[in-house]
Design an enzyme around this catalytic site. Structure first.
Site, PDB file in Angstrom:
ATOM      1  N   LYS A 103      -1.052   1.777   8.196  1.00 10.65           N
ATOM      2  CA  LYS A 103      -0.755   3.067   9.140  1.00 10.65           C
ATOM      3  C   LYS A 103      -2.302   3.489   9.728  1.00 10.65           C
ATOM      4  O   LYS A 103      -2.509   3.852  10.670  1.00 10.65           O
ATOM      5  CB  LYS A 103       0.070   4.086   8.710  1.00 10.65           C
TER       6      LYS A 103
ATOM      7  N   LYS B 289      -5.290  -5.951   6.149  1.00 10.72           N
ATOM      8  CA  LYS B 289      -4.047  -5.560   5.548  1.00 10.72           C
ATOM      9  C   LYS B 289      -3.634  -4.609   6.656  1.00 10.72           C
ATOM     10  O   LYS B 289      -3.948  -3.955   7.365  1.00 10.72           O
ATOM     11  CB  LYS B 289      -4.463  -4.621   4.418  1.00 10.72           C
TER      12      LYS B 289
ATOM     13  N   HIS C   6       8.343  -5.900   7.120  1.00 10.85           N
ATOM     14  CA  HIS C   6       9.591  -5.585   6.734  1.00 10.85           C
ATOM     15  C   HIS C   6      10.521  -6.672   7.765  1.00 10.85           C
ATOM     16  O   HIS C   6      11.352  -7.248   7.009  1.00 10.85           O
ATOM     17  CB  HIS C   6      10.003  -4.372   7.426  1.00 10.85           C
TER      18      HIS C   6
ATOM     19  N   CYS D 190      -6.259   4.669  -6.027  1.00 14.53           N
ATOM     20  CA  CYS D 190      -5.365   3.723  -6.041  1.00 14.53           C
ATOM     21  C   CYS D 190      -5.879   2.818  -5.239  1.00 14.53           C
ATOM     22  O   CYS D 190      -5.840   2.887  -3.943  1.00 14.53           O
ATOM     23  CB  CYS D 190      -3.797   4.039  -5.804  1.00 14.53           C
TER      24      CYS D 190
ATOM     25  N   HIS E 125       7.526  -2.103  10.052  1.00 13.30           N
ATOM     26  CA  HIS E 125       6.547  -2.898  10.521  1.00 13.30           C
ATOM     27  C   HIS E 125       6.949  -4.351  10.388  1.00 13.30           C
ATOM     28  O   HIS E 125       7.999  -4.709   9.711  1.00 13.30           O
ATOM     29  CB  HIS E 125       5.200  -2.621   9.923  1.00 13.30           C
TER      30      HIS E 125
ATOM     31  N   HIS F   9      -3.631   2.079  -1.982  1.00 18.98           N
ATOM     32  CA  HIS F   9      -3.411   2.802  -0.830  1.00 18.98           C
ATOM     33  C   HIS F   9      -4.692   3.439  -0.743  1.00 18.98           C
ATOM     34  O   HIS F   9      -4.758   4.632   0.260  1.00 18.98           O
ATOM     35  CB  HIS F   9      -2.245   3.867  -1.424  1.00 18.98           C
TER      36      HIS F   9
ATOM     37  N   CYS G 203       0.843   8.116  -7.939  1.00 20.48           N
ATOM     38  CA  CYS G 203       0.468   7.771  -6.737  1.00 20.48           C
ATOM     39  C   CYS G 203       1.634   7.656  -5.965  1.00 20.48           C
ATOM     40  O   CYS G 203       2.663   6.894  -5.999  1.00 20.48           O
ATOM     41  CB  CYS G 203      -0.330   6.066  -6.578  1.00 20.48           C
TER      42      CYS G 203
ATOM     43  N   CYS H  18       2.612   4.372  -3.970  1.00 15.99           N
ATOM     44  CA  CYS H  18       3.295   3.327  -4.861  1.00 15.99           C
ATOM     45  C   CYS H  18       4.568   3.862  -5.130  1.00 15.99           C
ATOM     46  O   CYS H  18       5.531   3.207  -5.783  1.00 15.99           O
ATOM     47  CB  CYS H  18       2.611   2.980  -5.847  1.00 15.99           C
TER      48      CYS H  18
HETATM   49  O1  ME8 Z   1       8.614  -0.974  -1.549  1.00 15.95           O
HETATM   50  N1  ME8 Z   1       3.981  -8.273   4.361  1.00 15.95           N
HETATM   51  O2  ME8 Z   1       9.557  -0.275   0.438  1.00 15.95           O
HETATM   52  P1  ME8 Z   1       8.458  -0.659   1.722  1.00 15.95           P
HETATM   53  C1  ME8 Z   1       5.168  -8.536   3.831  1.00 15.95           C
HETATM   54  N2  ME8 Z   1      11.057   1.116  -1.202  1.00 15.95           N
HETATM   55  N3  ME8 Z   1       5.971  -7.950   3.303  1.00 15.95           N
HETATM   56  C2  ME8 Z   1       5.605  -6.769   3.256  1.00 15.95           C
HETATM   57  C3  ME8 Z   1       4.432  -6.069   3.471  1.00 15.95           C
HETATM   58  C4  ME8 Z   1       3.596  -7.079   4.312  1.00 15.95           C
HETATM   59  N4  ME8 Z   1       2.316  -6.731   4.888  1.00 15.95           N
HETATM   60  N5  ME8 Z   1       4.424  -4.854   3.458  1.00 15.95           N
HETATM   61  C5  ME8 Z   1       5.458  -4.498   2.942  1.00 15.95           C
HETATM   62  C6  ME8 Z   1       9.243  -0.256  -0.924  1.00 15.95           C
HETATM   63  N6  ME8 Z   1       6.271  -5.619   2.651  1.00 15.95           N
HETATM   64  C7  ME8 Z   1      10.539   0.060  -1.772  1.00 15.95           C
HETATM   65  C8  ME8 Z   1      11.518  -0.888  -2.321  1.00 15.95           C
HETATM   66  S1  ME8 Z   1      13.601  -1.872  -3.506  1.00 15.95           S
HETATM   67  C9  ME8 Z   1      14.746  -1.320  -4.889  1.00 15.95           C
HETATM   68  C10 ME8 Z   1      12.486  -0.444  -3.088  1.00 15.95           C
HETATM   69  C11 ME8 Z   1       7.574  -5.640   1.813  1.00 15.95           C
HETATM   70  O3  ME8 Z   1       8.860  -0.087   2.674  1.00 15.95           O
HETATM   71  C12 ME8 Z   1       7.393  -4.868   0.344  1.00 15.95           C
HETATM   72  O4  ME8 Z   1       6.786  -6.169  -0.428  1.00 15.95           O
HETATM   73  O5  ME8 Z   1       6.981  -0.174   1.181  1.00 15.95           O
HETATM   74  C13 ME8 Z   1       8.891  -4.890  -0.014  1.00 15.95           C
HETATM   75  O6  ME8 Z   1       9.446  -5.838  -0.435  1.00 15.95           O
HETATM   76  C14 ME8 Z   1       9.473  -4.558   1.473  1.00 15.95           C
HETATM   77  O7  ME8 Z   1       8.317  -4.837   2.439  1.00 15.95           O
HETATM   78  C15 ME8 Z   1       9.654  -2.878   1.809  1.00 15.95           C
HETATM   79  O8  ME8 Z   1       8.488  -2.187   1.447  1.00 15.95           O
END
Ligand code: ME8
Length: 470
Positions: free
Chosen positions: A287, A284, A22, A144, A19, A147, A127, A130
């Site tokens: 999904k 926010k 990312h 949570c 999304h 979520h 959770c 998370c």
């Molecule tokens: O947390 N705005 O994965 P993830 C900005 N696998 N950044 C965002 C966001 C948003 N709305 N939503 C998510 C994970 N992110 C773990 C990480 S690292 C060893 C393991 C950012 O797919 C989130 O903060 O949920 C994170 O840094 C990255 O996208 C991946 O999120």
């Protein structure tokens, strides 16, 4: 010796497609990686996917697709996102790779042999959203808050990591690690007010994940596994200079990760850059709200530089609002009307009248210094502001000097010098466009160019850099 710069992003869960959040994180890290390359440093840029999580497994089950197949398919989407966005990563790690699995088991075993992992019983909440253990206090109405789901109650045999032992050392380390201050304060205040508990680092009866090397009935807790990607994917570049992550996973990177490293006597990363969250039209991204905005389709529609720019213009550290409308507005008002217009007007005039060398004084203010200062503070949005203020200055300068009336080759020389500075400083942000500008005006994207006189040669009117979107 060339200075090295090792930068990472978080590795993304593959329970769903990428999304816009990312994409935001990847362009932040990419702009920094490109900036350091521009300065002649040896950059190593790691990104990838977090594949052993329960939430991936559950999503595959819900989609009724074999887990490995589901994960491969979604991981490919993240690679595609990086490629389409021009992310200049050196390595894309997937945590299901053999080498990573081996490294995780090796580190687990090392901590165990040292006596800092021991067997006990975990009783409490988990959770899956998370992928985190939760205390009663963290829940809101039994759910949570992140979520909006009831966590699972677990009571099972588990291996524990002696995290509690590191409270003091962590407090000391963190002082110089987390950026911005606000995020540092959050962690420091928790470390001051709560006693760190030992962390459960295994789960039982899972069908997906890395087995505990000393006890195959157990699976390694996914965060213990995921964090280690920064070492298993480092190609001997450890320690990291910058970990780029979002605010929701600060604790894992500020507390758990350094503790694992201290326990195994490894060097600590230097900087943790915690960016803010993007919200879509004030909501926010989630999904269940169905508002995840697919970044790949935005790139298909508007091109990668418009997407990159519109994201990087969001505050690096504060939560920011984003939407397709915001992208369009920034594309039209800033990229097309300001930058595109400047390049198009000046190149058309130079095609007609040419340029003639002159002592340049068009950038009298401290543009380069201001720009560098912002980047060193990791305030990428501020760095862009500096450049765009300079673009405004140049557009005004043309209005005042009227080169279409004076045909002054010297004024045009000054303007091209200004455009060169802009293109070079913007190259970490909008690399494709910078290359196009450099080609139009015969210069190279390199900081060394800034001290050289311009080449006097044939210059043709530039193609349109940014179309206005209706
Ligand atoms: O947390 N705005 O994965 P993830 C900005 N696998 N950044 C965002 C966001 C948003 N709305 N939503 C998510 C994970 N992110 C773990 C990480 S690292 C060893 C393991 C950012 O797919 C989130 O903060 O949920 C994170 O840094 C990255 O996208 C991946 O999120």
């Amino acid at each position: 010796m060339t200075k090295k710069f090792y930068i990472t992003t978080a590795i993304d869960y593959v329970n769903a497609e990428p999304h816009i959040g990312h994409a935001f994180e990847k362009v932040i890290a990419d702009a920094l990686a490109r900036w350091h390359r521009l300065q002649g440093e040896k950059v190593y840029f790691l990104t990838g996917t977090d594949e052993n999580a329960q939430k991936n497994y559950q999503a595959a089950k819900e989609a009724k697709i074999p887990v490995k197949q589901f994960i491969d398919k979604n991981s490919k989407k993240f690679i595609e996102l990086c490629d389409r966005l021009n992310i200049s990563y050196d390595r894309f790690i997937r945590t299901t790779e053999k080498e990573h699995v081996k490294k995780v088991q090796e580190i687990f075993k090392k901590v165990y042999d040292k006596g800092e992992i021991y067997k006990g019983t975990y009783e409490g909440f988990y959770c899956t959203g998370c992928e985190g253990f939760k205390t009663e206090r963290e829940l809101v109405n039994g759910k949570c808050p992140e979520h909006n789901k009831k966590p699972t109650w677990l009571k099972e045999e588990a291996y524990f990591f002696k995290l509690s032992k590191y409270q003091k050392q962590l407090t000391k380390f963190i002082d110089d690690y987390i950026i911005p201050k606000k995020r540092k304060k959050e962690i420091l205040s928790r470390l001051k007010n709560e006693d760190l508990k030992d962390l459960s680092v295994s789960r039982q009866k899972l069908e997906w994940g890395i087995p505990v090397p000393i006890d195959k009935k157990h699976t390694i807790y996914v965060w213990f596994d995921a964090l280690i990607n920064y070492i298993s994917g480092s190609d001997n570049n450890w320690p990291a200079d910058v970990h780029v992550i979002g605010k929701d996973i600060n604790w894992f990177h500020s507390v758990i990760w350094p503790a694992i490293l201290i326990s195994t006597k490894q060097e600590l990363p230097k900087t943790l850059l915690v960016h803010g969250f993007l919200n879509l039209k004030g909501q926010k991204i989630s999904k269940s709200l169905g508002n995840t905005t697919n970044p790949i389709s935005l790139i298909e529609k508007y091109g990668s530089d418009s997407v990159r720019y519109s994201l990087l213009r969001c505050s690096t550290f504060e939560d920011a609002d984003y939407s397709e409308e915001i992208l369009i507005e920034r594309n039209n008002n800033e990229l097309a009307d300001k930058l595109g217009n400047l390049v198009s007007r000046v190149s058309a005039l130079v095609e007609k009248y040419g340029i003639e060398k002159v002592d340049v004084n068009i950038h009298t203010s401290n543009i380069v210094e201001d720009f560098k200062e912002s980047i060193e503070r990791y305030e990428l949005d501020k760095a862009l502001n500096t450049i765009f203020a300079f673009i405004d200055t140049l557009n005004q300068w043309i209005q005042d000097k009227k080169p279409w009336e004076t045909h002054s080759k010297k004024d045009l020389y000054e303007l091209v010098t200004g455009i060169r500075l802009i293109a070079i400083l913007l190259s970490p942000f909008i690399p494709e466009t910078s290359e196009k500008i450099a080609k139009t005006f015969n210069f190279k994207i390199s900081l060394k160019e800034l001290d050289k006189p311009l080449k006097i040669g044939k210059i043709k009117k530039s193609e349109i850099l940014f179309k206005k979107i209706k």
